[in-house]
Write a protein that holds these residues in place. Structure first.
Motif, PDB file in Angstrom:
ATOM      1  N   GLU A 168       0.820  -1.212   0.000  1.00 31.48           N
ATOM      2  CA  GLU A 168       0.000   0.000   0.000  1.00 31.48           C
ATOM      3  C   GLU A 168       0.853   1.262   0.000  1.00 31.48           C
ATOM      4  OE1 GLU A 168      -0.508  -2.599   1.817  1.00 31.48           O
ATOM      5  OE2 GLU A 168      -2.493  -3.301   1.189  1.00 31.48           O
ATOM      6  N   ILE A 169       2.067   1.155   0.530  1.00 26.07           N
ATOM      7  CA  ILE A 169       2.983   2.307   0.507  1.00 26.07           C
ATOM      8  C   ILE A 169       3.290   2.685  -0.932  1.00 26.07           C
ATOM      9  CG2 ILE A 169       5.303   3.087   1.103  1.00 26.07           C
ATOM     10  CD1 ILE A 169       5.198   1.327   3.554  1.00 26.07           C
ATOM     11  N   ASP A 170       3.585   1.687  -1.765  1.00 28.28           N
ATOM     12  CA  ASP A 170       3.884   1.940  -3.175  1.00 28.28           C
ATOM     13  C   ASP A 170       2.674   2.535  -3.885  1.00 28.28           C
ATOM     14  OD1 ASP A 170       5.810   0.366  -2.058  1.00 28.28           O
ATOM     15  OD2 ASP A 170       5.966  -1.039  -3.712  1.00 28.28           O
ATOM     16  N   GLY A 180       9.031   5.816  -9.885  1.00 31.78           N
ATOM     17  CA  GLY A 180       9.701   4.666  -9.307  1.00 31.78           C
ATOM     18  C   GLY A 180      10.988   5.010  -8.577  1.00 31.78           C
ATOM     19  N   ILE A 181      11.822   5.854  -9.188  1.00 33.23           N
ATOM     20  CA  ILE A 181      13.096   6.240  -8.571  1.00 33.23           C
ATOM     21  C   ILE A 181      12.854   7.016  -7.285  1.00 33.23           C
ATOM     22  CG2 ILE A 181      15.241   7.511  -8.878  1.00 33.23           C
ATOM     23  CD1 ILE A 181      15.068   5.038 -10.594  1.00 33.23           C
ATOM     24  N   PHE A 185      14.050   5.910  -3.370  1.00 36.42           N
ATOM     25  CA  PHE A 185      15.032   6.661  -2.591  1.00 36.42           C
ATOM     26  C   PHE A 185      14.408   7.520  -1.490  1.00 36.42           C
ATOM     27  CE2 PHE A 185      17.636   5.773  -6.370  1.00 36.42           C
ATOM     28  CZ  PHE A 185      18.787   5.348  -5.754  1.00 36.42           C
ATOM     29  N   HIS A 186      13.200   7.999  -1.673  1.00 39.48           N
ATOM     30  CA  HIS A 186      12.582   8.891  -0.678  1.00 39.48           C
ATOM     31  C   HIS A 186      11.700   8.149   0.318  1.00 39.48           C
ATOM     32  CE1 HIS A 186      13.542  12.967  -2.412  1.00 39.48           C
ATOM     33  NE2 HIS A 186      13.898  12.171  -3.414  1.00 39.48           N
ATOM     34  N   ILE A 187      11.173   6.985  -0.047  1.00 41.63           N
ATOM     35  CA  ILE A 187      10.219   6.309   0.831  1.00 41.63           C
ATOM     36  C   ILE A 187      10.733   4.933   1.265  1.00 41.63           C
ATOM     37  CG2 ILE A 187       7.876   5.399   1.018  1.00 41.63           C
ATOM     38  CD1 ILE A 187       6.997   7.515  -1.001  1.00 41.63           C
ATOM     39  N   ILE A 188      11.098   4.096   0.313  1.00 35.34           N
ATOM     40  CA  ILE A 188      11.466   2.723   0.634  1.00 35.34           C
ATOM     41  C   ILE A 188      12.847   2.629   1.284  1.00 35.34           C
ATOM     42  CG2 ILE A 188      11.866   0.420  -0.303  1.00 35.34           C
ATOM     43  CD1 ILE A 188       8.950   1.272  -0.303  1.00 35.34           C
ATOM     44  N   PHE A 189      13.825   3.253   0.681  1.00 38.79           N
ATOM     45  CA  PHE A 189      15.197   3.107   1.173  1.00 38.79           C
ATOM     46  C   PHE A 189      15.367   3.542   2.635  1.00 38.79           C
ATOM     47  CE2 PHE A 189      19.745   4.284   1.467  1.00 38.79           C
ATOM     48  CZ  PHE A 189      20.288   3.036   1.182  1.00 38.79           C
TER      49      PHE A 189
END
Length: 277
Positions: A168-170, A180-181, A185-189
């Motif tokens: 759901e985050i995506d 996607g990038i 880098f801003h949310i998942i990493f």
């Protein structure tokens, strides 16, 4: 015998076994690095008759035109570069592998990653490839080798941890117009800090202590790494065991400190993905 007594007994036996297996040899090396040449040659665990700490460690640090100092610089630079590249590459790979699991070609990609764990590296073909592209005996070449060898394990760790993050985050990020990038880098990493700590610590220790790869792919006196100094000093200090032990102590300190302070992060990062994924 009650259950609590059994647990205490098992814990006591584990502590004693750990002390005998790990700390007694380490004490042996340290105490002999403080002795003079004659006393160290006896290979005993007795207390030094005279302490030669400063002279022994100074001789090791200045031997062969400060080879050990150059080796520390080479190993540190190699470790840092390898970690930086490995973290970003394996994190992105793990994210893609997990989010596209079950999709087209995912089985083949997973097999390729797992094959990297099972198939041993080929020395001669790797040297030929590095030499063909002009990266043999270079820092960039050995860095790429280290990244390639540690990539499969790191990607699998990241993939397992990404599985704990809800999709759901995506979806929310894409609805808000996030690409996607930017999503990665801003949310998942930033959410991957626990497993990133695990990858950093484990890989740092492995790369810093690596002997075989620098020996084959990064030869040369000016390119010596800390483990190669031990190989070189073995012949140089054949009869001077005190100096050889001093070299072992010096090259063991950085990984030991890293492991002592970050061992909890290693366990947390590995178990989080294993349990929830």
């Amino acid at each position: 015998m009650s259950g609590q007594t059994k647990r205490i007994s098992v814990g006591f036996v584990a502590v004693v076994a750990t002390t005998i297996i790990f700390w007694v040899p380490f004490y042996f090396v340290i105490i002999n690095s403080f002795k003079n040449q004659q006393d160290a040659a006896l290979m005993s665990m007795s207390w030094p008759k005279t302490f030669e700490i400063f002279s022994n460690y100074k001789a090791v640090l200045t031997a062969a035109d400060n080879m050990l100092l150059r080796a520390f610089y080479n190993s540190t630079l190699l470790t840092v570069l390898s970690i930086v590249i490995l973290v970003f590459v394996s994190a992105m790979a793990g994210f893609v592998l997990q989010r596209r699991e079950g999709g087209r070609g995912s089985s083949l990609l997973n097999f390729i990653v797992l094959a990297g764990l099972m198939i041993p590296p080929a020395i001669v073909p790797t040297i030929w490839v590095l030499n063909s592209i002009g990266l043999f005996k270079t820092l960039i070449g050995i860095t790429l080798v280290e990244v390639a060898l540690h990539f499969p394990f790191s990607a699998i760790l990241y993939k397992a941890f990404v599985a704990t993050l809800p999709k759901e985050i995506d979806e929310s990020a894409f609805i808000d117009g996030c690409g996607g990038i930017r999503l990665f880098f801003h949310i998942i990493f930033p959410l991957l800090k626990p497993v990133t700590s695990t990858v950093v610590v484990l890989t740092s220790i492995n790369v810093f202590n690596d002997f075989v790869n620098p020996l084959y792919f990064f030869p040369g006196a000016s390119n010596a790494t800390v483990q190669l100094t031990l190989y070189n000093f073995t012949s140089r200090f054949t009869s001077s065991w005190n100096l050889l032990f001093a070299d072992i102590v010096l090259i063991s300190i950085p990984p030991l400190i890293l492991f002592i302070f970050f061992n909890k992060k290693i366990v947390a990062g590995m178990t989080a993905g294993a349990v929830k994924g």
